[in-house]
Design an enzyme around this catalytic site. Structure first.
Site, mmCIF file in Angstrom:
data_model
loop_
_atom_site.group_PDB
_atom_site.id
_atom_site.type_symbol
_atom_site.label_atom_id
_atom_site.label_comp_id
_atom_site.label_asym_id
_atom_site.label_seq_id
_atom_site.Cartn_x
_atom_site.Cartn_y
_atom_site.Cartn_z
ATOM 1 N N ARG A 224 4.582 -3.941 -0.085
ATOM 2 C CA ARG A 224 4.495 -5.126 -0.926
ATOM 3 C C ARG A 224 4.562 -6.374 -0.048
ATOM 4 O O ARG A 224 5.270 -6.400 0.961
ATOM 5 C CB ARG A 224 5.624 -5.150 -1.962
ATOM 6 C CG ARG A 224 5.500 -4.101 -3.055
ATOM 7 C CD ARG A 224 4.307 -4.387 -3.964
ATOM 8 N NE ARG A 224 4.150 -3.392 -5.021
ATOM 9 C CZ ARG A 224 3.391 -2.319 -4.941
ATOM 10 N NH1 ARG A 224 2.717 -2.078 -3.811
ATOM 11 N NH2 ARG A 224 3.280 -1.478 -5.947
ATOM 12 N N HIS A 272 -5.396 -5.152 -0.508
ATOM 13 C CA HIS A 272 -4.550 -4.286 -1.334
ATOM 14 C C HIS A 272 -5.330 -3.050 -1.796
ATOM 15 O O HIS A 272 -5.351 -2.702 -2.988
ATOM 16 C CB HIS A 272 -4.013 -5.062 -2.546
ATOM 17 C CG HIS A 272 -2.712 -4.497 -3.057
ATOM 18 N ND1 HIS A 272 -1.712 -5.285 -3.581
ATOM 19 C CD2 HIS A 272 -2.240 -3.225 -3.130
ATOM 20 C CE1 HIS A 272 -0.691 -4.532 -3.965
ATOM 21 N NE2 HIS A 272 -0.999 -3.271 -3.691
#
Length: 309
Positions: A224, A272
């Site tokens: 993250r 991502h």
């Protein structure tokens, strides 16, 4: 009774098709066009708007549409009495292993340096260590971290792991807790972050951690964006403590056009995509959990709210 999919700004027809493969009679509605909110018993969420779960008075389970659940935990309006589950999928583990292996191999075999030499029309062999001499440190040894570490060990790399609690992984040693973090970091030529995002792990990729790595270590963050203190990464790259970084996640996604990461010569960015959820492989456990909700059975992959994963 029905399932609600809350996945803003995405065409979810592939999810609906996959779910109907395992449950042809399922009633599935897509937020915000929920015709009968009182019938919704399972909500499937990714990047859901805060407050959107409160419209379902008979909700019995909330499921993330991925391995991560921090976006749900961060929603202060989430009904906390409703159990929360996450996806644990072999495809997620495999795709993450592919991403990390690619990043590790590029760094190990110095492909970026060779591309630079090519741009300079320079033909020169670069020195690399034996594969066993390069230690890859995995921060976060849950289902995905253990799988990735074992794949790297199978390939021939020396692997070390770090986790909140002691575990027996078989192929590589796992350090545990704050007391063993320094020892873990001291071995890691390539540091891979696969941690869940919790209050304890937020900002964990900071200058103090970087300075405990071997000189010229390399960072891969596929967890993250909030794990990383961005200014500290830039500082460690400037000083030469870190030789480079591969980042699949950032604090702000997408990055603003002015962000320094875009043009930094030692940083590689991917949007991502390290381990996207595959609806076809994930749908079976979602439908299984839905039937467990209806029958009152224990749920698969139940999240420990206190731990944050």
């Amino acid at each position: 009774m029905s399932i609600a999919i809350i996945y803003p700004h995405r065409n979810v027809s592939d999810w609906i098709q996959a779910l109907h493969t395992h449950g042809p009679d399922l009633k599935i509605e897509v937020w915000p066009d929920i015709s009968a909110p009182e019938e919704v018993e399972l909500a499937l969420c990714w990047n859901h708007p805060d407050g959107s779960l409160q419209q379902f008075p008979n909700l019995k389970c909330i499921s993330s549409l991925g391995a991560g659940i921090n976006q749900l935990l961060d929603d202060d309006s989430r009904p906390t009495e409703i159990p929360l589950v996450r996806l644990v999928d072999d495809n997620l583990k495999q795709s993450m292993a592919e991403y990390v292996m690619a990043g590790v191999l590029e760094q190990f075999r110095r492909f970026k340096d060779y591309r630079q030499q090519q741009s300079e029309k320079r033909w020169a062999e670069l020195e690399i260590p034996h594969i066993s001499e390069l230690c890859v440190g995995i921060m976060g040894c849950g289902e995905i971290g253990r799988f990735v570490g074992n794949k790297l060990a199978d390939f021939g790399f020396t692997v070390r792991g770090w986790s909140r609690t002691q575990q027996d992984c078989g192929q590589f040693h796992i350090y545990a807790g704050d007391d063993e973090l320094e020892s873990f970091l001291s071995h890691a030529n390539i540091l891979v972050c696969l941690l869940p995002l919790t209050p304890k792990t937020e900002n964990i990729l900071n200058l103090q951690v970087f300075n405990q790595l071997p000189k010229n270590a390399f960072l891969i963050n596929a967890a993250r964006g909030s794990h990383l203190v961005e200014a500290d990464l830039l500082s460690a790259l400037e000083s030469g403590q870190l030789s480079g970084a591969l980042l699949d996640v950032c604090r702000q996604e997408p990055l603003s056009e002015q962000h320094p990461f875009w043009t930094h010569s030692k940083i590689s960015i991917t949007p991502h995509i390290a381990s996207p959820t595959n609806p076809e492989s994930a749908a079976e456990q979602i439908v299984d959990n839905y039937h467990r909700v209806l029958s009152g059975e224990s749920l698969l992959n139940l999240v420990d709210i206190e731990c944050g994963y």
